[in-house]
Write a protein that holds these residues in place. Structure first.
Motif, PDB file in Angstrom:
ATOM      1  N   GLU A   1       0.819  -1.207   0.000  1.00  0.00           N
ATOM      2  CA  GLU A   1       0.000   0.000   0.000  1.00  0.00           C
ATOM      3  C   GLU A   1       0.852   1.256   0.000  1.00  0.00           C
ATOM      4  OE1 GLU A   1      -2.395  -0.272   3.505  1.00  0.00           O
ATOM      5  OE2 GLU A   1      -4.081  -1.166   2.427  1.00  0.00           O
ATOM      6  N   ALA A   2       0.489   2.213  -0.841  1.00  0.00           N
ATOM      7  CA  ALA A   2       1.135   3.527  -0.825  1.00  0.00           C
ATOM      8  C   ALA A   2       0.567   4.351   0.326  1.00  0.00           C
ATOM      9  CB  ALA A   2       0.897   4.228  -2.151  1.00  0.00           C
ATOM     10  N   LEU A   3       1.441   5.051   1.047  1.00  0.00           N
ATOM     11  CA  LEU A   3       1.037   5.906   2.156  1.00  0.00           C
ATOM     12  C   LEU A   3       1.145   7.371   1.747  1.00  0.00           C
ATOM     13  CD1 LEU A   3       3.008   4.097   5.002  1.00  0.00           C
ATOM     14  CD2 LEU A   3       0.589   3.807   4.424  1.00  0.00           C
ATOM     15  N   ASP A   4       0.393   8.185   2.416  1.00  0.00           N
ATOM     16  CA  ASP A   4       0.500   9.628   2.183  1.00  0.00           C
ATOM     17  C   ASP A   4       1.606  10.183   3.075  1.00  0.00           C
ATOM     18  OD1 ASP A   4      -0.049  12.118   1.134  1.00  0.00           O
ATOM     19  OD2 ASP A   4      -1.684  12.539   2.554  1.00  0.00           O
ATOM     20  N   GLU A   5       2.755   9.532   3.009  1.00  0.00           N
ATOM     21  CA  GLU A   5       3.922   9.905   3.805  1.00  0.00           C
ATOM     22  C   GLU A   5       5.172   9.779   2.945  1.00  0.00           C
ATOM     23  OE1 GLU A   5       4.191   8.081   7.724  1.00  0.00           O
ATOM     24  OE2 GLU A   5       2.111   7.385   7.515  1.00  0.00           O
ATOM     25  N   TRP A   6       6.196  10.581   3.301  1.00  0.00           N
ATOM     26  CA  TRP A   6       7.425  10.576   2.515  1.00  0.00           C
ATOM     27  C   TRP A   6       8.624  10.417   3.445  1.00  0.00           C
ATOM     28  CZ3 TRP A   6       2.960  12.465   0.880  1.00  0.00           C
ATOM     29  CH2 TRP A   6       2.643  12.316  -0.474  1.00  0.00           C
ATOM     30  N   GLN A   7       9.686   9.858   2.908  1.00  0.00           N
ATOM     31  CA  GLN A   7      10.903   9.610   3.666  1.00  0.00           C
ATOM     32  C   GLN A   7      11.478  10.905   4.217  1.00  0.00           C
ATOM     33  OE1 GLN A   7      14.038   7.799   1.343  1.00  0.00           O
ATOM     34  NE2 GLN A   7      14.630   6.467   3.031  1.00  0.00           N
ATOM     35  N   GLU A   8      11.870  10.892   5.484  1.00  0.00           N
ATOM     36  CA  GLU A   8      12.423  12.084   6.120  1.00  0.00           C
ATOM     37  C   GLU A   8      13.946  12.073   6.052  1.00  0.00           C
ATOM     38  OE1 GLU A   8      10.976  12.122  10.085  1.00  0.00           O
ATOM     39  OE2 GLU A   8       8.889  12.557   9.522  1.00  0.00           O
ATOM     40  N   GLY A   9      14.531  13.251   6.258  1.00  0.00           N
ATOM     41  CA  GLY A   9      15.973  13.361   6.342  1.00  0.00           C
ATOM     42  C   GLY A   9      16.688  13.278   5.022  1.00  0.00           C
ATOM     43  N   ARG A  10      15.991  13.545   3.919  1.00  0.00           N
ATOM     44  CA  ARG A  10      16.619  13.521   2.602  1.00  0.00           C
ATOM     45  C   ARG A  10      16.796  14.930   2.080  1.00  0.00           C
ATOM     46  NH1 ARG A  10      16.127   8.578  -0.047  1.00  0.00           N
ATOM     47  NH2 ARG A  10      17.453   9.580  -1.615  1.00  0.00           N
ATOM     48  N   THR A  11      18.001  15.227   1.555  1.00  0.00           N
ATOM     49  CA  THR A  11      18.251  16.568   1.017  1.00  0.00           C
ATOM     50  C   THR A  11      17.626  16.730  -0.363  1.00  0.00           C
ATOM     51  OG1 THR A  11      20.378  15.792   0.141  1.00  0.00           O
ATOM     52  CG2 THR A  11      20.393  16.843   2.306  1.00  0.00           C
ATOM     53  N   ASN A  12      17.554  15.648  -1.117  1.00  0.00           N
ATOM     54  CA  ASN A  12      16.903  15.715  -2.422  1.00  0.00           C
ATOM     55  C   ASN A  12      15.420  15.391  -2.263  1.00  0.00           C
ATOM     56  OD1 ASN A  12      17.331  13.093  -1.742  1.00  0.00           O
ATOM     57  ND2 ASN A  12      18.045  12.424  -3.749  1.00  0.00           N
ATOM     58  N   LYS A  13      14.744  15.132  -3.367  1.00  0.00           N
ATOM     59  CA  LYS A  13      13.308  14.876  -3.323  1.00  0.00           C
ATOM     60  C   LYS A  13      13.020  13.626  -2.500  1.00  0.00           C
ATOM     61  CE  LYS A  13       9.286  14.097  -6.275  1.00  0.00           C
ATOM     62  NZ  LYS A  13       8.802  13.920  -7.669  1.00  0.00           N
ATOM     63  N   PRO A  14      12.239  13.719  -1.412  1.00  0.00           N
ATOM     64  CA  PRO A  14      11.965  12.549  -0.570  1.00  0.00           C
ATOM     65  C   PRO A  14      11.116  11.514  -1.307  1.00  0.00           C
ATOM     66  CG  PRO A  14      10.609  14.401   0.115  1.00  0.00           C
ATOM     67  CD  PRO A  14      11.558  14.934  -0.916  1.00  0.00           C
ATOM     68  N   ALA A  15      11.370  10.247  -1.001  1.00  0.00           N
ATOM     69  CA  ALA A  15      10.639   9.156  -1.641  1.00  0.00           C
ATOM     70  C   ALA A  15       9.374   8.838  -0.855  1.00  0.00           C
ATOM     71  CB  ALA A  15      11.526   7.918  -1.714  1.00  0.00           C
ATOM     72  N   GLN A  16       8.334   8.430  -1.573  1.00  0.00           N
ATOM     73  CA  GLN A  16       7.092   8.049  -0.927  1.00  0.00           C
ATOM     74  C   GLN A  16       7.275   6.755  -0.153  1.00  0.00           C
ATOM     75  OE1 GLN A  16       3.769   7.718  -3.623  1.00  0.00           O
ATOM     76  NE2 GLN A  16       2.253   7.780  -1.987  1.00  0.00           N
ATOM     77  N   LEU A  17       6.531   6.624   0.948  1.00  0.00           N
ATOM     78  CA  LEU A  17       6.604   5.437   1.788  1.00  0.00           C
ATOM     79  C   LEU A  17       5.448   4.491   1.491  1.00  0.00           C
ATOM     80  CD1 LEU A  17       7.576   7.059   5.211  1.00  0.00           C
ATOM     81  CD2 LEU A  17       9.077   5.792   3.653  1.00  0.00           C
ATOM     82  N   TYR A  18       5.704   3.199   1.722  1.00  0.00           N
ATOM     83  CA  TYR A  18       4.729   2.137   1.484  1.00  0.00           C
ATOM     84  C   TYR A  18       4.722   1.211   2.687  1.00  0.00           C
ATOM     85  CZ  TYR A  18       4.934   3.711  -3.368  1.00  0.00           C
ATOM     86  OH  TYR A  18       4.881   4.468  -4.506  1.00  0.00           O
ATOM     87  N   GLN A  19       3.702   0.353   2.770  1.00  0.00           N
ATOM     88  CA  GLN A  19       3.653  -0.636   3.829  1.00  0.00           C
ATOM     89  C   GLN A  19       3.038  -1.935   3.314  1.00  0.00           C
ATOM     90  OE1 GLN A  19       1.299   0.904   7.060  1.00  0.00           O
ATOM     91  NE2 GLN A  19      -0.663   0.575   6.015  1.00  0.00           N
ATOM     92  N   PHE A  20       3.392  -3.018   3.985  1.00  0.00           N
ATOM     93  CA  PHE A  20       2.844  -4.339   3.668  1.00  0.00           C
ATOM     94  C   PHE A  20       1.527  -4.514   4.402  1.00  0.00           C
ATOM     95  CE2 PHE A  20       2.620  -8.835   5.169  1.00  0.00           C
ATOM     96  CZ  PHE A  20       2.316  -9.418   3.948  1.00  0.00           C
TER      97      PHE A  20
END
Length: 246
Positions: free
Chosen positions: A209-228
């Protein structure tokens, strides 16, 4: 009452961890001294002998607690190792004798594999200063027959994930990126996947599942987060519609 260890029966735990990029195994730095003089050093898997009154599964959980401080992780028995010469190398015999045991006793070991993201252990590793993560490709020339045990565990994990893809998610954090997911598959199966095709297949299996959340602590464009999603996975499996990413 003092509990007695069974000198002829042990448990070896192959603790595999994924750090977001590579697959790692937790190893003990084993050193043998004569007084203050280091005679030799090598590495071994985490393990120990079982108590005479102890169930083997209970022993495996106890060994996890002893070495890493937790046992609420994926843990499964995968093979038994009993070659007559499995502990006959000079260093291994010396190690056994120094612990007060008879090196001539044949030792049978039951192998267990544990899976987790490395970050789950990082805060616990101070429990034993001689235990640390090693990249799976650097885990060679281990003590006893632990090279064989590790190789057998890796083959088991690959086959397990092929049959039951949910097992692979034990190596990932609860929320992960598609890059981490692909890196996990590539590090476990030792193969490369086309990025576009891998992501397309990952989105079609129905239990990621795609989440409405993005990876933190990234200087470039943050990646979207997913879960099982275990519930969706179980439903697809029940209906005979379960598919793998590859």
């Amino acid at each position: 009452m003092i509990r007695k260890l069974n000198d002829a029966l042990s448990v070896d735990c192959v603790i595999l961890g994924f750090d977001g990029k590579d697959l790692n195994v937790l190893l003990i730095d084993r050193r043998f001294y004569n007084g203050d003089t280091l005679l030799w050093a090598d590495k071994s898997l985490t393990g120990n002998h079982i108590y005479e009154d102890e169930d083997i599964d209970v022993a495996a959980s106890r060994i996890l607690i002893d070495w890493i401080g937790i046992n609420n992780i994926y843990l499964e028995q995968f093979h038994t190792f009993g070659a007559p010469d499995r502990v006959n190398r000079p260093n291994d015999r010396q190690w056994i004798a120094a612990s007060g045991r008879n090196p001539d006793i044949r030792i049978i070991s039951v192998g267990y594999v544990a899976l987790l993201p490395t970050m789950q252990l990082d805060s616990n590793l101070q429990l034993h200063e001689n235990v640390r993560w090693y990249n799976i490709d650097l885990a060679t020339n281990l003590a006893f027959d632990h090279d064989l045990i590790l190789d057998t565990a890796l083959k088991y994990v690959r086959h397990k994930i092929e049959l039951d893809p949910s097992a692979g998610f034990a190596l990932l954090p609860e929320k992960f990126t598609l890059t981490q997911l692909q890196n996990m598959y590539e590090s476990v199966f030792k193969r490369s996947y086309d990025k576009r095709n891998f992501r397309r297949k990952a989105m079609k299996v129905g239990y990621i599942e795609a989440l409405d959340e993005w990876q933190e602590g990234r200087t470039n464009k943050p990646a979207q987060l997913y879960q099982f999603n275990q519930d969706k996975y179980d439903m697809l499996q029940k209906n005979g519609r379960l598919s793998s990413i590859f």
